[in-house]
Scaffold this active site. Structure first.
Site, PDB file in Angstrom:
ATOM      1  N   ARG A   1      39.240  57.606  52.640  1.00 27.65           N
ATOM      2  CA  ARG A   1      38.145  57.191  51.746  1.00 27.65           C
ATOM      3  C   ARG A   1      38.691  57.000  50.334  1.00 27.65           C
ATOM      4  O   ARG A   1      38.330  56.074  49.627  1.00 27.65           O
ATOM      5  CB  ARG A   1      37.004  58.221  51.761  1.00 27.65           C
ATOM      6  CG  ARG A   1      35.928  57.917  50.741  1.00 27.65           C
ATOM      7  CD  ARG A   1      34.545  58.481  51.042  1.00 27.65           C
ATOM      8  NE  ARG A   1      34.519  59.757  51.701  1.00 27.65           N
ATOM      9  CZ  ARG A   1      34.795  60.940  51.120  1.00 27.65           C
ATOM     10  NH1 ARG A   1      35.109  60.990  49.835  1.00 27.65           N
ATOM     11  NH2 ARG A   1      34.756  62.055  51.806  1.00 27.65           N
TER      12      ARG A   1
ATOM     13  N   TYR B   1      22.611  35.634  43.085  1.00 33.49           N
ATOM     14  CA  TYR B   1      22.522  35.884  44.516  1.00 33.49           C
ATOM     15  C   TYR B   1      21.284  36.755  44.792  1.00 33.49           C
ATOM     16  O   TYR B   1      21.038  37.737  44.073  1.00 33.49           O
ATOM     17  CB  TYR B   1      23.800  36.617  44.944  1.00 33.49           C
ATOM     18  CG  TYR B   1      23.867  36.931  46.404  1.00 33.49           C
ATOM     19  CD1 TYR B   1      24.056  35.921  47.328  1.00 33.49           C
ATOM     20  CD2 TYR B   1      23.735  38.237  46.864  1.00 33.49           C
ATOM     21  CE1 TYR B   1      24.118  36.206  48.682  1.00 33.49           C
ATOM     22  CE2 TYR B   1      23.796  38.534  48.207  1.00 33.49           C
ATOM     23  CZ  TYR B   1      23.986  37.510  49.109  1.00 33.49           C
ATOM     24  OH  TYR B   1      24.040  37.792  50.441  1.00 33.49           O
TER      25      TYR B   1
ATOM     26  N   ASP C   1      30.171  37.684  38.446  1.00 31.15           N
ATOM     27  CA  ASP C   1      30.275  37.438  39.884  1.00 31.15           C
ATOM     28  C   ASP C   1      30.974  36.091  40.042  1.00 31.15           C
ATOM     29  O   ASP C   1      30.409  35.041  39.759  1.00 31.15           O
ATOM     30  CB  ASP C   1      28.866  37.421  40.502  1.00 31.15           C
ATOM     31  CG  ASP C   1      28.893  37.246  42.015  1.00 31.15           C
ATOM     32  OD1 ASP C   1      29.887  36.702  42.532  1.00 31.15           O
ATOM     33  OD2 ASP C   1      27.911  37.632  42.679  1.00 31.15           O
TER      34      ASP C   1
ATOM     35  N   LYS D   1      33.324  35.559  51.336  1.00 37.36           N
ATOM     36  CA  LYS D   1      33.221  34.124  51.137  1.00 37.36           C
ATOM     37  C   LYS D   1      34.615  33.497  51.054  1.00 37.36           C
ATOM     38  O   LYS D   1      35.388  33.633  51.978  1.00 37.36           O
ATOM     39  CB  LYS D   1      32.361  33.849  49.904  1.00 37.36           C
ATOM     40  CG  LYS D   1      31.082  34.707  49.844  1.00 37.36           C
ATOM     41  CD  LYS D   1      30.103  34.420  50.978  1.00 37.36           C
ATOM     42  CE  LYS D   1      29.002  35.471  51.091  1.00 37.36           C
ATOM     43  NZ  LYS D   1      28.191  35.651  49.897  1.00 37.36           N
TER      44      LYS D   1
HETATM   45  C1  LIG Z   1      27.430  36.743  49.360  1.00 38.64           C
HETATM   46  C2  LIG Z   1      27.341  36.979  47.923  1.00 38.64           C
HETATM   47  C3  LIG Z   1      27.187  38.269  47.419  1.00 38.64           C
HETATM   48  C4  LIG Z   1      27.051  39.481  48.298  1.00 38.64           C
HETATM   49  O1  LIG Z   1      28.202  39.702  49.041  1.00 38.64           O
HETATM   50  P1  LIG Z   1      28.201  40.408  50.498  1.00 38.64           P
HETATM   51  O2  LIG Z   1      29.626  40.392  50.880  1.00 38.64           O
HETATM   52  O3  LIG Z   1      27.333  39.553  51.396  1.00 38.64           O
HETATM   53  O4  LIG Z   1      27.628  41.760  50.333  1.00 38.64           O
HETATM   54  C5  LIG Z   1      27.152  38.424  46.042  1.00 38.64           C
HETATM   55  N1  LIG Z   1      27.243  37.364  45.215  1.00 38.64           N
HETATM   56  C6  LIG Z   1      27.372  36.112  45.665  1.00 38.64           C
HETATM   57  C7  LIG Z   1      27.473  34.995  44.711  1.00 38.64           C
HETATM   58  C8  LIG Z   1      27.422  35.866  47.035  1.00 38.64           C
HETATM   59  O5  LIG Z   1      27.553  34.625  47.475  1.00 38.64           O
END
Ligand SMILES: *Cc1c(COP(=O)(O)O)cnc(C)c1O
Length: 379
Positions: free
Chosen positions: A46, A98, A170, A195
């Site tokens: 962890r 998001y 982000d 992604k």
């Molecule tokens: C998918 C996404 C998230 C969240 O990520 P997860 O891996 O699905 O938890 C946050 N911000 C953006 C811009 C995203 O496309």
């Protein structure tokens, strides 16, 4: 070292036991210690795991950061960032982030007396006006999901420094290949590794990269305490994916530009949002702070029924949430990713019922265009 070289090599050293060129998946919970207080850098998975460390070192290199941290999901990474806050703190967030970020702030953390305001961050003056005495953090998504708005990273970083706010970006849509927020003075960069970074739609993960020593220590502590870290196997998958990030992004972008141009010529398409189009209101800013425009496009078909028809008719392009994988995906933000955003709020942020989001994959672009053509014919 260039980006592609870093993507392939950073954090990845041949394994000292047998020389395997690929980082082993260290599937272990604990580590044998040589004596009391003596270990080889790891004591419990962890807190740390060599496969995860390899990925964390890699993302740090790609974002030009001192440290990287890998989490179980993008949301786990965002959640860790929000754990930097204290009761009563106020956070400013880009208005069309998001959907999950909205949900976490507005429907979960609000009960811990953290206050979230979702505002237009494309105008720095607007951010300045929204800052309150208890504002501690600015969380920006650029380009935003799904309307592809751009926030000026340089201006935002300056403002946050002068007002003592933690700035978070982000960077999921751009990926580190196209944009490095830390270079502009942003404090923390975050990715949904699910992604583009992993890129193969076969794991869920999140990443943070940052420079500030105190924030690094605190976030490591939060990660260890909350236990929301990435598993060794997911880290391994992600490490494999990231090696081809540069070639994938270049192809995503080439295809997306062609698709965006095709869409602008369609009578049935009312509006196309893609930062690479000169018609995009922030095309110049995008050119200034990004090295390209990425693979996400959203477009408006004018009504829910038109959007429904298109989504029903696509064959090669799959109707699915998510983005950033090698395959083309199409989705309907209002009923999918942004379903937890109230209708009134959706209207305010431009997520209309006719809006469709496409993650343009790296297939042959002729095949993507042919599929869109036949699907649009039935709208
Ligand atoms: C998918 C996404 C998230 C969240 O990520 P997860 O891996 O699905 O938890 C946050 N911000 C953006 C811009 C995203 O496309």
């Amino acid at each position: 070292m260039g980006f592609s070289t870093k993507a392939i090599h950073a954090g990845v050293d041949p394994d000292p036991s047998f020389g395997s060129i690929m980082t082993p998946v260290h599937l272990t919970s604990t580590y044998v210690q040589q004596g009391l207080g003596e270990n080889k850098g790891y004591d419990y998975s962890r807190a740390g795991n060599p496969t995860r460390t390899a990925l964390e070192t890699n993302i740090a290199a790609l974002e030009g950061a001192k440290a990287g941290l890998a989490f179980a999901s993008g949301m786990a990474a965002i959640s860790a960032v929000f754990h930097l806050l204290e009761t009563g703190d106020h956070v400013l967030v880009s208005k069309n982030v998001y959907g999950g970020t909205y949900r976490l702030g507005k429907l979960v953390l609000n009960s811990f007396k953290l206050n979230f305001d979702f505002i237009d961050t494309t105008d720095v003056k607007n951010i300045e006006r929204a800052i309150r005495f208890n504002t501690k953090m600015l969380f920006v998504e650029t380009p935003t999901n799904p309307t592809m708005e751009i926030t000026d990273l340089n201006a935002v970083a300056k403002l946050c420094k002068s007002r003592n706010l933690i700035s978070v970006v982000d960077n999921t849509f751009a990926s580190p290949f196209l944009q490095n927020p830390l270079d502009y003075g942003i404090d923390i960069v975050m990715h949904s590794a699910t992604k583009y970074i992993n890129g193969h739609s076969d794991m869920i993960g999140g990443l943070l990269a940052l420079n500030d020593k105190k924030l690094i220590e605190r976030l490591k502590f939060i990660q260890k305490s909350a236990g929301n870290m990435m598993s060794p196997f997911d880290a391994w998958l992600c490490l494999r994916g990231v090696k081809t990030l540069a070639v994938r992004m270049a192809r995503h972008e080439m295809n997306a530009m062609e698709v965006a141009q095709f869409l602008t010529k369609q009578r049935k398409v009312k509006k196309v949002n893609y930062p690479g189009l000169v018609s995009h209101p922030q095309n110049r800013l995008a050119r200034k702070q990004m090295r390209g425009f990425g693979g996400i496009i959203s477009f408006d078909l004018g009504s829910l029924s038109a959007a429904k028809k298109l989504l029903k008719r696509v064959r090669l392009i799959s109707l699915a949430e998510s983005l950033g994988g090698v395959e083309s995906l199409i989705s309907h933000p209002a009923t999918m990713t942004h379903a937890s955003v109230p209708a009134e709020e959706r209207k305010r942020i431009g997520v209309t019922d006719g809006l469709v989001r496409m993650s343009v994959g790296i297939e042959d672009v002729e095949d993507i265009l042919a599929d869109l053509k036949q699907a649009l014919a039935g709208v």
